[in-house]
Design a protein around this motif. Structure first.
Motif, PDB file in Angstrom:
ATOM      1  N   GLN A  58       6.410   1.415  -2.639  1.00 22.88           N
ATOM      2  CA  GLN A  58       5.920   0.141  -2.112  1.00 22.88           C
ATOM      3  C   GLN A  58       6.520  -0.103  -0.734  1.00 22.88           C
ATOM      4  O   GLN A  58       7.723   0.086  -0.530  1.00 22.88           O
ATOM      5  N   ARG A  62     -13.943  -4.888   5.582  1.00 26.20           N
ATOM      6  CA  ARG A  62     -12.668  -4.214   5.840  1.00 26.20           C
ATOM      7  C   ARG A  62     -11.915  -4.910   6.960  1.00 26.20           C
ATOM      8  O   ARG A  62     -12.508  -5.396   7.920  1.00 26.20           O
ATOM      9  N   LEU A  98      -6.534  -3.044   1.714  1.00 26.94           N
ATOM     10  CA  LEU A  98      -7.527  -3.087   0.648  1.00 26.94           C
ATOM     11  C   LEU A  98      -7.131  -4.102  -0.418  1.00 26.94           C
ATOM     12  O   LEU A  98      -5.947  -4.410  -0.594  1.00 26.94           O
ATOM     13  N   ASP A  99      -8.127  -4.601  -1.116  1.00 30.52           N
ATOM     14  CA  ASP A  99      -7.917  -5.507  -2.263  1.00 30.52           C
ATOM     15  C   ASP A  99      -7.232  -6.816  -1.877  1.00 30.52           C
ATOM     16  O   ASP A  99      -6.472  -7.383  -2.673  1.00 30.52           O
ATOM     17  N   GLY A 123       2.408  -3.467  -0.199  1.00 31.12           N
ATOM     18  CA  GLY A 123       1.501  -2.678  -1.017  1.00 31.12           C
ATOM     19  C   GLY A 123       1.906  -1.218  -1.067  1.00 31.12           C
ATOM     20  O   GLY A 123       3.013  -0.851  -0.657  1.00 31.12           O
ATOM     21  N   THR A 124       0.997  -0.394  -1.553  1.00 35.91           N
ATOM     22  CA  THR A 124       1.253   1.044  -1.670  1.00 35.91           C
ATOM     23  C   THR A 124       0.166   1.834  -0.969  1.00 35.91           C
ATOM     24  O   THR A 124      -0.999   1.412  -0.921  1.00 35.91           O
ATOM     25  N   TRP A 125       0.545   2.968  -0.452  1.00 30.82           N
ATOM     26  CA  TRP A 125      -0.381   3.843   0.277  1.00 30.82           C
ATOM     27  C   TRP A 125      -1.428   4.410  -0.664  1.00 30.82           C
ATOM     28  O   TRP A 125      -1.102   4.869  -1.765  1.00 30.82           O
ATOM     29  N   ARG A 126      -2.680   4.358  -0.236  1.00 31.21           N
ATOM     30  CA  ARG A 126      -3.753   4.998  -0.995  1.00 31.21           C
ATOM     31  C   ARG A 126      -4.002   6.369  -0.386  1.00 31.21           C
ATOM     32  O   ARG A 126      -4.508   6.488   0.726  1.00 31.21           O
ATOM     33  N   GLU A 150      -4.843   3.876   4.508  1.00 29.85           N
ATOM     34  CA  GLU A 150      -5.170   2.693   3.711  1.00 29.85           C
ATOM     35  C   GLU A 150      -3.986   2.241   2.868  1.00 29.85           C
ATOM     36  O   GLU A 150      -3.167   3.053   2.421  1.00 29.85           O
ATOM     37  N   LEU A 151      -3.931   0.942   2.636  1.00 31.89           N
ATOM     38  CA  LEU A 151      -2.857   0.343   1.857  1.00 31.89           C
ATOM     39  C   LEU A 151      -3.459  -0.548   0.781  1.00 31.89           C
ATOM     40  O   LEU A 151      -4.230  -1.465   1.095  1.00 31.89           O
ATOM     41  N   ASP A 152      -3.141  -0.287  -0.484  1.00 31.50           N
ATOM     42  CA  ASP A 152      -3.537  -1.177  -1.575  1.00 31.50           C
ATOM     43  C   ASP A 152      -2.575  -2.360  -1.585  1.00 31.50           C
ATOM     44  O   ASP A 152      -1.397  -2.214  -1.943  1.00 31.50           O
TER      45      ASP A 152
END
Length: 237
Positions: A148, A164, A187-188, A202-205, A220-222
């Motif tokens: 994270q 986006r 994202l999200d 967040g976490t890397w997608r 991208e980052l969730d």
């Protein structure tokens, strides 16, 4: 333009530079913090030169009537003072969303591979956008996986996809003139107001396909959370 006008402009210009470097942090909208001593020195020199010029003109005007022939500079010459007054009255802000919109992908993928330390698990890792992009595209060990992170930047809508948006920041080498946009897709999470500053956790997608050349799209980052914050004192990376 006569010498009196030139000296006045030097005083105003030097004073403007000293004002934004000694009485505020406005200079950080234009240059790196390390340039502050040089700006102060340059501003002081210009200010002193202007003051010396004014003193010389005043002394000369008290000794001769010749100044009556030079006391009226062309009015258009005073337009040269407008940039100086702009610094005093409407100092331009730091580069933001408008500058970042022109680039869909990060401006520069990292050049050195596998140069990053292992990220600790079980904690939020605070990092710059430059480091995140470097780890996403240039770290074969995929040190971002399952970790994270917290990124700080301003919100920028995508120029191509309506659903986006990006957390972005301008990276400069020395001054705003060489700034490049670093962007990570969020994202999200709903997009906050454009150009507002946020902290995104967040976490890397990880990309599903490895066929895309490095740096052609933003990583991208969730998102877990998006929190609004004031603009940092130092707006650039």
């Amino acid at each position: 333009m006569n010498r009196l006008t030139q000296s006045m402009i030097l005083v105003l210009l030097g004073g403007a530079v000293l004002r934004i470097t000694t009485l505020s942090t406005t200079y950080l909208n234009y240059v790196k913090p390390g340039f502050r001593p040089f700006l102060i020195a340059a501003g002081a020199v210009v200010f002193v030169l202007g003051v010396v010029g004014l003193i010389q003109e005043w002394r000369g005007s008290t000794q001769t009537d010749h100044h009556h022939h030079h006391g009226h500079a062309p009015r258009v010459a005073w337009l040269l003072t407008l940039p100086v007054f702009a610094i005093y009255l409407i100092a331009p802000p730091a580069l933001g969303a408008f500058s970042a919109k022109s680039e869909e992908a990060p401006a520069q993928p990292v050049s050195a591979l596998d140069a990053y330390d292992v990220l600790p698990a079980g904690k939020v890792n605070d990092m710059t956008l430059g480091e995140f992009i470097g780890r996403a595209w240039g770290d074969s060990s995929k040190s971002l996986s399952g970790r994270q992170v917290k990124l700080t930047g301003f919100a920028v809508p995508s120029a191509k996809k309506k659903d986006r948006w990006y957390v972005a920041r301008i990276q400069i080498a020395c001054c705003a003139a060489d700034g490049i946009a670093l962007k990570v897709a969020v994202l999200d999470a709903a997009m906050p107001p454009e150009n507002s500053w946020v902290e995104v956790t967040g976490t890397w997608r990880e990309p599903k396909s490895g066929k895309l050349p490095v740096g052609t799209v933003a990583p991208e980052l969730d998102a877990v959370s998006v929190t609004g914050i004031p603009q940092p004192v130092e707006p650039y990376e």
